[in-house]
Design an enzyme around this catalytic site. Structure first.
Site, short mmCIF file in Angstrom:
data_model
loop_
_atom_site.label_atom_id
_atom_site.label_comp_id
_atom_site.label_asym_id
_atom_site.label_seq_id
_atom_site.Cartn_x
_atom_site.Cartn_y
_atom_site.Cartn_z
N GLU A 199 0.88 -1.18 0.00
CA GLU A 199 0.00 0.00 0.00
C GLU A 199 0.92 1.23 0.00
O GLU A 199 0.93 2.01 -0.94
CB GLU A 199 -0.91 -0.02 1.23
CG GLU A 199 -1.86 1.18 1.34
CD GLU A 199 -2.69 1.18 2.63
OE1 GLU A 199 -2.32 0.48 3.59
OE2 GLU A 199 -3.70 1.91 2.67
N ASP A 277 -12.20 -0.50 1.89
CA ASP A 277 -11.23 -0.28 2.96
C ASP A 277 -11.89 0.32 4.22
O ASP A 277 -12.23 -0.43 5.14
CB ASP A 277 -10.08 0.61 2.46
CG ASP A 277 -8.75 0.35 3.15
OD1 ASP A 277 -8.68 -0.59 3.98
OD2 ASP A 277 -7.77 1.07 2.87
N1 ADE Z 1 -6.39 -0.12 9.04
C1 ADE Z 1 -7.55 0.37 8.55
N2 ADE Z 1 -7.39 0.73 7.29
C2 ADE Z 1 -6.11 0.46 6.94
C3 ADE Z 1 -5.33 0.61 5.76
N3 ADE Z 1 -5.84 1.11 4.63
N4 ADE Z 1 -4.05 0.23 5.80
C4 ADE Z 1 -3.52 -0.26 6.91
N5 ADE Z 1 -4.20 -0.41 8.04
C5 ADE Z 1 -5.48 -0.06 8.07
ZN ZN Z 2 -7.09 -1.93 4.70
#
Ligand code: ADE
Ligand code: ZN
Length: 340
Positions: A199, A277
């Protein structure tokens, strides 16, 4: 049928949803009032105004603070039901939802409170809305592996109602390898394994999730595209990526939705899916993620059908259920084509 109607009606699953991230400011205020919790915001508008993030950590700070209003099983049940009601009109048939038990046990709540409340909400959603769901317990990666082990131990009485474990929270500086032993223990207990990787973190973290944790799915995975060999491997293994376009936009992983790599991922043969998400924080539930991404990238109906199919073939549903959902997608697409 117009394009938006086609997308909303397409049967789909959500595979990357943090239930704590579906806490809308209105419910946050309601629970704060019910539980006598003070919030550092004057009203709902002030909360929404604070949702301007420049990276993942900016968001996480406010997300963990928001979760502080959740105190009782009823609160978690209300949270889950509010989410399911929001997505019922988006064609959602199945959800594999993340929860972060450490966010709650570290505030002194017993492990049972979050999970029993969520399970009650999930059962009611299946009954009243026909949406099936399962739970994925996420370890917070900014904490140490001993804390993750303690969480796995606390979860033991519920392991038959937990489908898998995941890894979330601050990615950079907390590589998947930090959790090698606890993921091995989870695997030995028959749990499915997923991890956020790529990410914000580099492609090496995706390799670690595959080679050290032996995950069944990669959450996000965007930065895999920086490494051609990794892309070839993900394609060859048919590895599912749970991609979250509006999250990527809000957390500045992409500057504009038009720059989002989802269409490129599909073109490369990657098994990508669309997910929300943390929808209360990122400006849209599953339907909005699909519609805005489809419009920004010019996704074709064939690509949309592929994404819908991926959401079920990438799920942890039993094969017969996957086949049922795929048949429903095919029938829907055929009806839409005949009506066009
Ligand atoms: N916790 C909640 N959303 C998240 C994300 N997008 N990346 C990492 N941890 C998270
Ligand atoms: Zn996440």
């Amino acid at each position: 049928m117009d394009f938006e109607g086609f997308i909303r009606g397409l049967p789909k699953a959500e595979l990357h949803l943090h239930i704590e991230g579906s806490l809308e400011p209105e419910l946050m205020f309601e629970l704060a009032g019910r539980n006598g919790v003070a919030l550092p915001f004057a009203n709902v508008e002030a909360v929404r105004a604070a949702y301007a993030f420049s990276n993942l950590q900016d968001f996480l700070d406010i997300y963990y603070a928001g979760a502080g209003v959740l105190l009782t099983e009823q609160d978690f049940k209300d949270l889950a039901l509010a989410y399911f009601r929001r997505v019922a009109g988006d064609g959602v048939r199945h959800v594999e939802l993340f929860f972060d038990p450490q966010t709650h046990t570290d505030r002194g709540l017993p492990f049972s409170v979050a999970i029993e409340g969520l399970l009650a909400g999930m059962a009611e959603a299946e009954q009243s809305l026909g949406i099936t769901s399962s739970l994925i317990l996420c370890f917070l990666r900014h904490l140490d592996e001993d804390a993750a082990f303690a969480t796995l131990k606390a979860a033991e009485p519920w392991l038959d109602r937990i489908q898998g474990v995941g890894l979330d929270s601050s990615e950079v500086g907390h590589p998947p390898s930090k959790f090698a032993r606890v993921f091995k223990a989870a695997r030995e207990r028959g749990l499915k394994l997923v991890a956020h990787a790529g990410e914000e973190g580099p492609p090496e973290y995706v390799y670690e999730a595959l080679d050290v944790l032996h995950v069944d799915r990669i959450d996000h995975g965007n930065r895999s595209l920086e490494d051609e060999a990794l892309v070839r491997r993900l394609v060859a293994e048919g590895m599912t990526l749970t991609v979250c376009p509006l999250s990527n936009l809000k957390l500045c992983v992409v500057k504009d939705l038009k720059d989002h790599p989802l269409k490129r991922m599909l073109g490369l043969g990657l098994k990508a899916t669309i997910n929300s998400d943390d929808p209360a924080y990122f400006g849209g539930y599953l339907g909005q993620n699909w519609i805005q991404t489809a419009q920004a990238l010019g996704l074709t109906r064939d690509e949309l059908v592929t994404l819908a199919r991926n959401s079920f073939t990438g799920s942890f549903l039993p094969p017969a259920a996957v086949e049922r959902h795929l048949a429903e997608i095919d029938a829907y697409a055929a009806r839409a084509a005949a009506a066009a």
